[in-house]
Write a protein that holds these residues in place. Structure first.
Motif, short mmCIF file in Angstrom:
data_model
loop_
_atom_site.label_atom_id
_atom_site.label_comp_id
_atom_site.label_asym_id
_atom_site.label_seq_id
_atom_site.Cartn_x
_atom_site.Cartn_y
_atom_site.Cartn_z
N GLU A 122 28.41 52.38 81.16
CA GLU A 122 28.24 52.37 82.62
C GLU A 122 27.96 50.98 83.17
OE1 GLU A 122 26.34 54.46 80.60
OE2 GLU A 122 27.82 56.07 80.82
N LEU A 123 27.56 50.05 82.31
CA LEU A 123 27.24 48.70 82.76
C LEU A 123 28.46 47.81 82.64
CD1 LEU A 123 23.71 48.10 81.17
CD2 LEU A 123 24.27 48.93 83.45
N SER A 124 28.46 46.74 83.40
CA SER A 124 29.56 45.77 83.32
C SER A 124 29.45 44.96 82.03
CB SER A 124 29.49 44.82 84.52
OG SER A 124 28.38 43.96 84.41
N ALA A 125 30.52 44.26 81.70
CA ALA A 125 30.49 43.37 80.53
C ALA A 125 29.37 42.35 80.71
CB ALA A 125 31.84 42.68 80.37
N LEU A 126 29.23 41.81 81.93
CA LEU A 126 28.18 40.82 82.20
C LEU A 126 26.79 41.41 81.96
CD1 LEU A 126 27.29 38.04 83.26
CD2 LEU A 126 27.41 38.99 85.57
N GLU A 127 26.55 42.61 82.45
CA GLU A 127 25.23 43.23 82.28
C GLU A 127 24.95 43.52 80.81
OE1 GLU A 127 25.04 45.40 86.64
OE2 GLU A 127 26.12 46.35 84.99
N ASN A 128 25.97 43.92 80.07
CA ASN A 128 25.79 44.15 78.63
C ASN A 128 25.43 42.88 77.91
OD1 ASN A 128 26.38 46.93 77.29
ND2 ASN A 128 27.77 46.85 79.04
N VAL A 129 26.06 41.76 78.28
CA VAL A 129 25.72 40.48 77.64
C VAL A 129 24.33 40.04 78.07
CG1 VAL A 129 26.37 38.05 77.40
CG2 VAL A 129 28.14 39.81 77.36
N ALA A 140 21.91 41.88 78.53
CA ALA A 140 20.96 42.69 77.77
C ALA A 140 20.48 41.97 76.51
CB ALA A 140 21.58 44.04 77.41
N GLY A 141 21.25 41.00 76.04
CA GLY A 141 20.82 40.21 74.89
C GLY A 141 19.55 39.42 75.15
N ALA A 142 19.21 39.23 76.42
CA ALA A 142 18.02 38.46 76.79
C ALA A 142 16.79 39.34 76.98
CB ALA A 142 18.29 37.67 78.07
N ALA A 174 19.41 43.40 88.18
CA ALA A 174 18.51 42.39 88.73
C ALA A 174 18.10 41.34 87.69
CB ALA A 174 17.27 43.07 89.30
N PHE A 175 18.96 41.11 86.70
CA PHE A 175 18.64 40.06 85.72
C PHE A 175 18.47 38.74 86.45
CE2 PHE A 175 20.76 42.95 82.63
CZ PHE A 175 19.75 43.02 81.70
N PRO A 176 17.55 37.89 86.00
CA PRO A 176 17.34 36.59 86.65
C PRO A 176 18.63 35.75 86.63
CG PRO A 176 15.59 37.04 85.07
CD PRO A 176 16.62 38.11 84.88
N THR A 177 18.75 34.87 87.61
CA THR A 177 19.95 34.03 87.77
C THR A 177 20.26 33.24 86.51
OG1 THR A 177 19.51 33.88 90.12
CG2 THR A 177 20.99 32.24 89.20
N ASP A 178 19.25 32.65 85.88
CA ASP A 178 19.52 31.84 84.69
C ASP A 178 20.10 32.68 83.55
OD1 ASP A 178 16.91 33.02 84.46
OD2 ASP A 178 16.45 31.64 82.82
N ARG A 197 26.80 39.09 73.39
CA ARG A 197 25.45 39.53 73.74
C ARG A 197 24.44 38.79 72.88
NH1 ARG A 197 24.69 45.75 74.04
NH2 ARG A 197 25.54 45.56 71.96
N SER A 198 24.79 38.52 71.62
CA SER A 198 23.86 37.80 70.75
C SER A 198 23.72 36.34 71.15
CB SER A 198 24.31 37.88 69.29
OG SER A 198 25.43 37.06 69.05
N CYS A 199 24.72 35.76 71.83
CA CYS A 199 24.59 34.35 72.23
C CYS A 199 23.75 34.24 73.49
CB CYS A 199 25.96 33.70 72.41
SG CYS A 199 26.65 33.77 74.05
N SER A 200 23.52 35.34 74.17
CA SER A 200 22.72 35.32 75.38
C SER A 200 21.25 35.47 75.01
CB SER A 200 23.14 36.45 76.32
OG SER A 200 22.43 36.36 77.51
#
Length: 178
Positions: free
Chosen positions: A94-101, A103-105, A119-123, A160-163
């Motif tokens: 259900e999440l976008s590719a960006l949101e999934n990546v 999630a690594g943080a 609502a992940f932080p901008t950085d 996701r692991s690089c994030s």
């Protein structure tokens, strides 16, 4: 070939892991120096994934020692220098590719920052976009994971692991090298 005077970044001595009476790792030794890429080969069920889980702190080891950058790691201790990429791809459809990546943080965010994926932080979002860009998925960043085909899904999972602020990637399967 690393210099003989260089200390290994990762040093494993006599690593042993048991599940009940079953010994799955016994006496495993490994030294990895900065800049090296190491592959561990073995038959299915030979303990490769268990060894990686022990190194990353996801699974407690029973005996032996692990040291990362000269620091002794206790059994079951989370090792922030390592990011683990799992054999099975676990993207949230259900999440976008960006949101999934992003999630690594999660491990380095406060509860309130991690509460809502949108609502992940901008950085964190910028770092994740950079990861997606490195594997040619920037243009698919806002596509839901369920709409990604077989090729982009492993790339997004690996990214996701690089994030993370981790310096080293542990992977149970070969991953994109970008």
């Amino acid at each position: 070939m690393p210099s003989l005077t260089t200390s290994p970044t990762l040093s494993v001595r006599d690593l042993t892991k048991r599940f009940g009476d079953r010994v799955v790792l016994e006496g495993f030794d490994l030294d990895v120096h900065a800049g090296e890429v190491v592959s561990i080969l073995g038959a299915n069920g030979s303990g490769k994934s268990t060894m990686l889980r022990c190194l990353s702190g996801l699974t407690k080891f029973d005996d032996g020692s692990v040291s990362v950058a000269g620091r002794e790691v206790r059994s079951g201790e989370r090792v922030p220098e390592f990011a683990m990429v799992f054999q099975k791809i676990h993207l949230v459809p259900e999440l976008s590719a960006l949101e999934n990546v992003c999630a690594g943080a999660l491990g380095r965010l406060s509860f309130w920052q991690a509460w809502a994926p949108r609502a992940f932080p901008t950085d964190v979002r910028e770092e994740a976009m950079g990861c997606l860009d490195r594997v040619g998925l920037a243009e698919r960043a806002h596509d839901r994971a369920r709409s990604l085909s077989g090729g982009p899904v492993p790339c997004a999972s690996a990214r996701r692991s690089c994030s993370r602020t981790s310096r080293y990637r542990l992977s149970t399967r070969p991953q994109p090298s970008k």
